[in-house]
Each structure stands twice: as C-alpha cells, then as structure tokens.
Design a protein around this motif. Structure first.
Motif, PDB file in Angstrom:
ATOM      1  N   MET A   1       0.831  -1.197   0.000  1.00  0.00           N
ATOM      2  CA  MET A   1       0.000   0.000   0.000  1.00  0.00           C
ATOM      3  C   MET A   1       0.866   1.248   0.000  1.00  0.00           C
ATOM      4  SD  MET A   1      -3.016  -0.974   2.640  1.00  0.00           S
ATOM      5  CE  MET A   1      -4.121  -2.322   2.282  1.00  0.00           C
TER       6      MET A   1
ATOM      7  N   LEU B   1       0.725  -9.730   6.645  1.00  0.00           N
ATOM      8  CA  LEU B   1       0.990  -8.386   6.133  1.00  0.00           C
ATOM      9  C   LEU B   1       1.992  -8.413   4.982  1.00  0.00           C
ATOM     10  CD1 LEU B   1       1.107  -6.326   9.445  1.00  0.00           C
ATOM     11  CD2 LEU B   1      -0.795  -6.579   7.832  1.00  0.00           C
ATOM     12  N   LYS B   2       2.932  -9.345   5.055  1.00  0.00           N
ATOM     13  CA  LYS B   2       3.881  -9.509   3.952  1.00  0.00           C
ATOM     14  C   LYS B   2       3.145  -9.923   2.679  1.00  0.00           C
ATOM     15  CE  LYS B   2       7.684 -12.491   2.424  1.00  0.00           C
ATOM     16  NZ  LYS B   2       8.547 -13.651   2.790  1.00  0.00           N
TER      17      LYS B   2
ATOM     18  N   SER C   1       1.471   4.263   4.710  1.00  0.00           N
ATOM     19  CA  SER C   1       1.952   3.428   5.805  1.00  0.00           C
ATOM     20  C   SER C   1       0.808   3.016   6.697  1.00  0.00           C
ATOM     21  CB  SER C   1       2.975   4.213   6.623  1.00  0.00           C
ATOM     22  OG  SER C   1       3.241   3.547   7.834  1.00  0.00           O
TER      23      SER C   1
ATOM     24  N   SER D   1      -0.858  -6.244  -3.056  1.00  0.00           N
ATOM     25  CA  SER D   1      -1.021  -4.868  -3.520  1.00  0.00           C
ATOM     26  C   SER D   1      -0.045  -4.538  -4.637  1.00  0.00           C
ATOM     27  CB  SER D   1      -0.825  -3.901  -2.352  1.00  0.00           C
ATOM     28  OG  SER D   1      -1.756  -4.153  -1.321  1.00  0.00           O
ATOM     29  N   GLU D   2       1.192  -5.001  -4.494  1.00  0.00           N
ATOM     30  CA  GLU D   2       2.201  -4.723  -5.511  1.00  0.00           C
ATOM     31  C   GLU D   2       1.860  -5.375  -6.845  1.00  0.00           C
ATOM     32  OE1 GLU D   2       5.738  -6.117  -3.654  1.00  0.00           O
ATOM     33  OE2 GLU D   2       6.072  -4.272  -2.492  1.00  0.00           O
TER      34      GLU D   2
ATOM     35  N   TRP E   1      -0.023  -9.442   2.102  1.00  0.00           N
ATOM     36  CA  TRP E   1      -0.904  -8.337   1.717  1.00  0.00           C
ATOM     37  C   TRP E   1      -0.146  -7.291   0.897  1.00  0.00           C
ATOM     38  CZ3 TRP E   1      -6.113  -7.885   2.550  1.00  0.00           C
ATOM     39  CH2 TRP E   1      -6.680  -6.657   2.214  1.00  0.00           C
ATOM     40  N   LYS E   2       1.059  -7.003   1.332  1.00  0.00           N
ATOM     41  CA  LYS E   2       1.884  -6.047   0.601  1.00  0.00           C
ATOM     42  C   LYS E   2       2.173  -6.568  -0.806  1.00  0.00           C
ATOM     43  CE  LYS E   2       6.335  -3.634   0.759  1.00  0.00           C
ATOM     44  NZ  LYS E   2       7.612  -3.453   1.508  1.00  0.00           N
ATOM     45  N   SER E   3       2.485  -7.853  -0.905  1.00  0.00           N
ATOM     46  CA  SER E   3       2.765  -8.449  -2.216  1.00  0.00           C
ATOM     47  C   SER E   3       1.518  -8.438  -3.097  1.00  0.00           C
ATOM     48  CB  SER E   3       3.266  -9.885  -2.032  1.00  0.00           C
ATOM     49  OG  SER E   3       3.637 -10.453  -3.266  1.00  0.00           O
TER      50      SER E   3
END
Length: 406
Positions: free
Chosen positions: A1, A218-219, A4, A225-226, A221-223
C-alpha cells in the motif's frame, strides 16, 4: 500500500485517553472453535457424493472384478493402459485405504502414459481432491500434491481450494501457509494469487493468531497490492481480525479501508472495535448510529443491521476511560435503543468472521472451471448443477443475501 499502516489518521490520538485505555483489558475476538470455512456445496462435495453413489449402483455387480483388474494393471510392468473412464470409476468407488491407494497408483500410471493417447478433456485434480476430502485424508492429499509422479494433475485453482480447505478443517494451519508458497510460485491459470487460496491463507494466519502469522499476513498483503490483486472481503476481514487480536487496531483500520462496501456487517463491527482499540470512540459513534437511519424492514433477504455484543462491550470498556460525559450519555442511549430494536447480536465477532461460505461465484479468472467447462456427456456437472439449482431457487436475485453480508 502506498500509505503506511501507522500513518492513517488525520486527527492525533489523545495521549491521556490512550494512557487510561491501556489499563483496560480488551479481550481478543479470537477463539479456538473450528468450523468449516467453505460449505460442502461450494466445494462440489455433495455432487461428488451423489456421483459416487450413482457409480456404485451402476457397477455393483462388477466392482470387485474391476478393482482386481486394476490392481493387476498397476502391479504389472506391462504396458496396460489406464483409461479415463477406468480412473474416474475407481476414484468414485474407493472407500477403503487400500482402494484409495489403488486410485492413487492408477493416477500415477495414467499421468505417465503418452499424453497423445488421452483425447478427453476430463480434469482429474478436483475430483481426486474431493476423494481425499470425503475420506478426510489431509496428509495423503498433501503428499500427492507434492508428488513428482503426479505433476500437472492438481494444477487448478479449485484443487488448491479443496486441498487448503481440507487442511483448514483439520487445523493444519501452518501446512496451509507452507503450501500457499508453492501455489503462488506455480501461477496456474495466470494467477499468482488465486482468490480463495488467499482467503484460506489469511484464515490460517487468523487461526494461528501469533505475531509471526500477522507478520506473514501483512507480507502477503503487501505483495498482493504490488501485483495489483484485490483481495476478497473475507480475506481482508480475516487479516484485520488478526491485527486486532494482536493488539494492532491501527493496522486493522488501514486494511479495512480497502473494502469497497463499508456497510458489510463484519467490516462495520471490525471498524468499530478497532476505533475503540485506538481510543477513537467518538468516531465509532456515527457508525453505530448509521444503522438506525437505514432501511431495516424485514424481508426474505434482509434483517435489522446488527452489531456483535462483544463489539459493543469493547466500546463500553473504551468509553469507561473517557472523560466525555456527553459522549458516554449518547452511547448509553444508543445501547438502549439497540437492545430494544434488535440491533445487538449474541453471535461473537469471531463466529461471524469464521462463518461458513455458502457459495462461490464463477468469475472472469475462471477459478472454478473444474470439469464444468470440459465435461463428457452424461457426466454430472458439479459446479453447473449447483449454479442451476441456485438460479431456479427462490433466492434468484442479484442482490446479496444475508450470507453475503458477513
């Protein structure tokens, strides 16, 4: 995202309020009760069982001879071929451990045969996974999924969903995360993150409920989003619920902003609980009040919008640390109205988060292709048969039903 997790609020948190709030023990929403995540119908298991009974009846007089013949085929080093119909029948006839092992050996032989001899388009992966599921063989399912001799058999997103759900039912949550890594590396059907595999991975993280599982969620989730993937609401609420349980309500709030429809029951409850957790009770009040202005007329499809009692208790505990007498009075008045008009549910937030998913909708990613698009004539079509029953039923509506609003 882009934003932050820790910089999501425009208004600063009241330090004095938070100091008082830290002395209040807000109980976690998590509990150990295990439920099925996807219904048997959503996974096509009811259709598999019906077909199983149908084949057993059709082959009642010859099933023993058939099994003996297949045993001879797989035991010999000859070039005896396993045909599609042979394997299909064996998978449905298998009941004992010995018969399940025979079905596996037949699948290996079938997979090794010259592919030019196989003219049909029958997809065996989901059917074999359903065999493992109805006989509750999670370890065997994982072993076969990883087997080099069965490479290519289970490369369908519905097979992933069946396997991970079977592991979820058996509380093998870490195994789900281990397999999720393999699944995302495969990128089957052009998908790095199959939607329902993501849901089950987030559900596993939620059930593990520890700092490591939150870090992993969360890791991922970040991936997501990317890669431009939009997680399903169920995956989002699992992740937000985990963050809330791990004492990170600010992360839960940020995650919830990705849900397009903020009016879903679980989203509203998680949002209110998270706002209470960060000391923003004044921002939770408008969300609570909003249900009173909505159309809550009872129909076949809708009922009064509710908040979970344990969520209301969270707000009440946070309110006890507030010095705002007017806000406290307003909350107490709201609670009385909610009790009177049926806006408080005794179902816990955890139960609501883990509620069974009754159906899945075929989408443009073709995640539920299974045998529905490649079905030999006369073969029961699990997914399409279910969809037709839904379309013909009394809930034939494009509007989401109660089960969708969780």
């Amino acid at each position: 995202m882009a934003q932050s997790f820790l910089t999501i609020f425009r208004k600063p948190l009241n330090a004095g309020f938070l100091s008082k709030l830290n002395n209040v023990a807000l109980s976690p929403i998590y509990c150990q009760d295990v439920k099925h995540l996807y219904s048997k119908t959503a996974l096509g298991l009811d259709g598999f069982v019906q077909q199983k009974e149908r084949i057993k009846m059709q082959m009642a007089s010859i099933s023993d001879k058939f099994k003996d013949k297949m045993s001879e085929y797989v035991a010999s080093e000859s070039k005896n071929l396993i045909f599609t119909e042979d394997l299909k029948n064996m998978v449905h006839l298998a009941d004992t451990d010995k018969e399940i092992e025979l079905a596996i050996q037949m699948t290996k032989r079938y997979n090794q045969q010259n592919r030019s001899l196989r003219f049909g388009n029958y997809i065996f992966g989901p059917v074999i996974m359903r065999m493992f599921y109805v006989h509750n063989k999670p370890d065997l399912a994982v072993e076969c999924f990883k087997s080099e001799e069965l490479r290519g058999i289970f490369e369908q997103t519905i097979s992933y969903q069946l396997l991970l759900d079977l592991l979820y039912e058996n509380q093998k949550y870490q195994e789900i995360l281990d397999l999720f890594e393999i699944i995302t590396d495969k990128q089957v059907e052009g998908l790095k993150y199959p939607r329902h595999a993501v849901v089950l991975a987030m559900a596993a993280c939620y059930k593990l409920n520890n700092p490591e599982s939150l870090e992993y969620a969360l890791k991922q989730w970040k991936s997501l989003s990317e890669f431009g993937h939009q997680a399903m609401r169920k995956a989002t609420t699992f992740c937000a619920g985990l963050a809330l349980n791990q004492g990170k309500p600010e992360i839960a709030l940020e995650l919830l902003t990705s849900v397009k429809n903020q009016n879903y029951t679980t989203v509203r409850n998680l949002k209110v609980a998270s706002l209470a957790g960060v000391g923003r009770v004044e921002d939770a009040i408008p969300i609570l009040k909003a249900v009173l202005s909505e159309d809550v007329s009872l129909t076949d499809y809708r009922k009064a919008h509710t908040f979970n009692r344990d969520v209301i208790e969270r707000v009440k505990q946070a309110m006890a640390s507030s010095d705002d007498a007017e806000l406290t009075l307003e909350f107490n008045r709201l609670e009385q109205i909610f009790e009177k008009e049926g806006h408080i549910s005794d179902q816990s937030l955890d139960d609501q988060l883990c509620s069974e998913i009754q159906k899945t909708i075929q989408n443009r990613d073709r995640e539920f292709r299974d045998n529905s698009d490649f079905q030999p004539r006369g073969q029961y079509n699990y997914n399409r048969g279910y969809q037709q029953r839904q379309n013909q039923g009394r809930y034939n509506s494009s509007r989401p039903g109660l089960v969708d609003l969780v």
